[in-house]
Design an enzyme around this catalytic site. Structure first.
Site, mmCIF file in Angstrom:
data_model
loop_
_atom_site.group_PDB
_atom_site.id
_atom_site.type_symbol
_atom_site.label_atom_id
_atom_site.label_comp_id
_atom_site.label_asym_id
_atom_site.label_seq_id
_atom_site.Cartn_x
_atom_site.Cartn_y
_atom_site.Cartn_z
ATOM 1 C CD GLU A 399 32.480 -18.784 3.847
ATOM 2 O OE1 GLU A 399 31.791 -17.641 3.300
ATOM 3 O OE2 GLU A 399 33.387 -19.070 3.197
ATOM 4 C CG HIS A 466 44.463 -17.645 5.105
ATOM 5 N ND1 HIS A 466 44.319 -16.305 4.803
ATOM 6 C CD2 HIS A 466 43.791 -18.201 4.224
ATOM 7 C CE1 HIS A 466 43.399 -16.037 3.819
ATOM 8 N NE2 HIS A 466 43.108 -17.314 3.265
#
Ligand SMILES: Cc1ncc(C[n+]2csc(CCOP(=O)(O)OP(=O)(O)O)c2C)c(N)n1
Ligand SMILES: [Mg+2]
Length: 659
Positions: A399, A466
């Protein structure tokens, strides 16, 4: 003499140019050390002893190729021929510098001289170079990008991510590592456990070389040869320059911890004195010429210092400073057309993205598994086929590096959208978001034309990693915009605006709403202004202020309780539509703010404070905030129900109505 300057054979004028390239920055530094002692400048990171590297590289590059230097690379700046008074003003925090007094020392970039300066965190530079190189590659320009790092910063994850991405994508980047023996007080033996940094190239499938960093002829000629080859055959190359840091990390910290023998050994390898001796011995530089060059430089330095010292201190105001946090942008509002289709939130986002890809032929999307796989939520399904794998780019799992690359694309005028596979994973790229994307425009006028798509939110039984909705980390970081739609039509129009907007935008997409909320959405491209809330329902009894999944919880509760309320869907959290909030609160006198995230430190708290400060006399009851409790988000369905605030919201809403 320690070095062989005879191979390859350069002509006399080239040799003199190399000498002058190193000498000027040495002379500037020597002057700076005097000024530092006199208290006329504040901090200095010395590159004395390392000048051959930045000089050689800069001269080997073409002037239209970007260089991304670090804190010891004065020679990059001088050899790009930046007028010295501008550098001096930069270090004194004055307007003739490059940051209007907003950042110090070498923390600046300049498009004019094709230099992208560092942020303090060191490693992110490496990923930014990838983005610039990617832009060159996409535009078929035969250009190299050179980026610097010290050996210390190669321990940062950014280094490994950047090398990996560059190698997988065959990007024309020259990774220039100056191994100067120390990172602050840490010797290389405590920094990494392999013999040469160059050896790491192998692990990334990358060509690498070790170069004698104090030999200007070797640096220049090897880099010239490698850059020439990279331009024709785009690929990354890792270069390790062996050198030594002759002074302290910065001037105040000294060199007590550096063994004397090492300093002595390396002072005998001084890149300038050795080269000067060679030039004299070869009768390329006469004593007279040497004096003439030094006199000319001394005059240039002194004259430019006079200009910088005479320049006034920066003169600004809070309004002016605030007006430079975001790039000005006149969003052309394109209204939705009549022809509509009933689609889900996920389809609306996909459509918005697709139509922006058509509208901006340069726009690049990057993310994990987004190409032929279509992304884990299938938002980019079919995109790679239509727009090609160059524009719809699968990325390795890194990322940080991808967000840094997005900034690099922006430096090259290329828009990008980064899909975080789950918004939770933005933590692995947090630094470049809050320090690079958010602050660069204010610091040196370089906007970050980047949208980060953030699938977020709970209610889907996905557990602590998540399910988060982490907008609060970003709403408090000036320089970022934060958008958080609750409906398909808003999502499509706001995503389009986010992509149009030259500022960095975090675009939150609630996963539970992806496939559960339908709406009639205009088929064609349109935009909705960022920073405007929407009044979903109107009523006199109370104001409900919320966003994302909260809007749908509020709709359910209002229907169930048969209440007449103003329901404000914020849609954008930064900028925040305070006018819509105040107008409603002034009308109803009661307000409840609902957020999905845990309550403390979230935007509900700030909205509550703003209402107290601006609408106190209009209130008939205390401002109520409802959010999730201060705990991680649990996985099991019944635990998640305990966690989420929708039921508590309904009770609090009733209490407030009855207050
Ligand atoms: C992420 C981060 N951690 C720590 C620091 C503090 N710091 C600034 S420079 C430096 C040493 C860097 O060493 P190296 O990369 O070898 O470069 P050099 O100073 O030797 O040129 C440190 C620890 C920082 N700026 N950023
Ligand atoms: Mg170092």
């Amino acid at each position: 003499m320690n070095f062989d300057y005879s191979k390859p054979k350069l002509d006399a004028s080239q040799l003199i140019d190399l000498y002058k390239a190193m000498l000027k920055s040495r002379m500037i530094e020597e002057k700076m050390l005097i000024l530092l002692r006199q208290g006329k400048i504040s901090k200095w990171f010395s590159g004395i002893g390392q000048e051959a590297i930045s000089s050689g590289i800069t001269l080997a590059m073409r002037e239209d190729e970007y260089i991304l230097p670090m804190h010891r690379n004065l020679s990059v700046f001088t050899n790009r021929k930046i007028p010295l008074y501008r550098l001096f003003s930069q270090w004194q925090g004055k307007m003739n510098g490059f940051t209007k007094g907003r950042d110090r020392s070498f923390h600046f970039g300049t498009q004019e001289f094709k230099i992208v300066g560092m942020i303090s965190h060191l490693g992110p530079q490496l990923g930014v170079a990838n983005g610039i190189a990617l832009a060159h590659k996409l535009k078929n320009e035969e250009k190299v990008t050179a980026v610097f790092s010290g050996e210390g910063a190669t321990s940062e994850g950014d280094f490994h991510e950047a090398l990996n991405v560059a190698s997988v994508w065959s990007l024309p980047v020259l990774f220039c590592i100056e191994n100067n023996g120390y990172g602050l007080s840490t010797p290389v033996s405590e920094q990494f456990n392999c013999e040469h940094i160059a050896d790491k190239g192998k692990g990334y499938g990358m060509e690498s070389h070790i170069i004698e960093g104090n030999n200007i002829v070797e640096v220049y000629s090897r880099v010239a040869e490698i850059t020439k080859s990279i331009r024709k055959d785009p690929r990354p190359v890792l270069l390790e320059f062996k050198t030594f840091r002759m002074r302290g990390h910065e001037e105040a910290s000294g060199t007590k911890y550096v063994p004397k023998e090492l300093l002595n050994e390396w002072s005998r390898k001084d890149p300038i004195l050795n080269f000067q001796e060679f030039l004299r011995n070869e009768s390329i530089l006469s004593e007279k010429e040497e004096v003439a060059i030094k006199t000319e430089f001394a005059h240039e330095i002194n004259d430019n210092l006079d200009i910088a010292f005479q320049e006034k201190e920066v003169n600004s105001s809070l309004e002016k400073e605030l007006s430079d946090v975001y790039k000005n942008f006149d969003n052309q509002i394109i209204d939705p057309s009549k022809k509509v289709s009933k689609i889900r939130l996920v389809d609306a986002i996909s459509q918005g993205l697709y139509q922006s890809m058509e509208r901006h032929p340069e726009l690049v999307i990057m993310g994990q598994d987004i190409a032929s796989y279509g992304g884990v939520f299938k938002i980019t399904e079919g995109f790679a086929k239509k727009f090609g794998p160059e524009r719809v780019r699968n990325t390795p799992i890194c990322e940080s590096s991808i967000i840094e690359a997005a900034f690099g694309l922006s430096v090259s005028g290329v828009k990008s959208v980064v899909e975080l596979q789950f918004g939770d994973f933005v933590t692995s790229g947090f630094n470049p978001v809050v320090n690079l994307l958010a602050k660069s425009f204010y610091r040196w006028g370089q906007n970050a034309d980047v949208v980060l798509r953030m699938p977020c939110g709970a209610g889907v039984g996905a557990g602590p990693f998540h399910s988060q909705t982490n907008e609060a980390w970003f709403t408090k970081t000036p320089g970022l915009k934060v958008v958080y739609p609750a409906f398909p039509a808003d999502a499509k129009g706001l995503l389009a605006s986010a992509i149009e907007d030259p500022n960095p935008v975090l675009f939150f997409e609630h996963k539970q709403l992806y496939r559960s909320v339908y709406q009639e959405v205009s088929d064609d491209f349109y935009t909705i202004p960022i920073g405007k809330a929407s009044l979903v329902q109107e009523g006199e009894e109370i104001s409900i202020i919320t966003y994302g999944a909260g809007v749908h919880w509020a709709i359910d509760s209002l229907e169930k309780l048969k209440l007449k309320a103003d329901l404000i869907d914020l849609r954008s959290l930064q900028p925040l539509d305070t006018e819509a909030i105040y107008n409603s609160v002034k009308k109803t006198g009661k307000v409840i703010i609902l957020q999905e995230d845990s309550l403390f430190g979230g935007i509900a708290s700030d909205i509550s404070a703003l209402i107290s400060e601006h609408c106190f006399e209009f209130l008939d009851a205390p401002v109520v905030r409802i959010g999730s409790p201060e705990m991680p988000i649990p996985f099991a369905k019944n635990l998640e129900e305990i966690y989420l605030p929708n039921k508590r919201f309904e009770l609090a809403l009733m209490d407030l109505i009855n207050y």
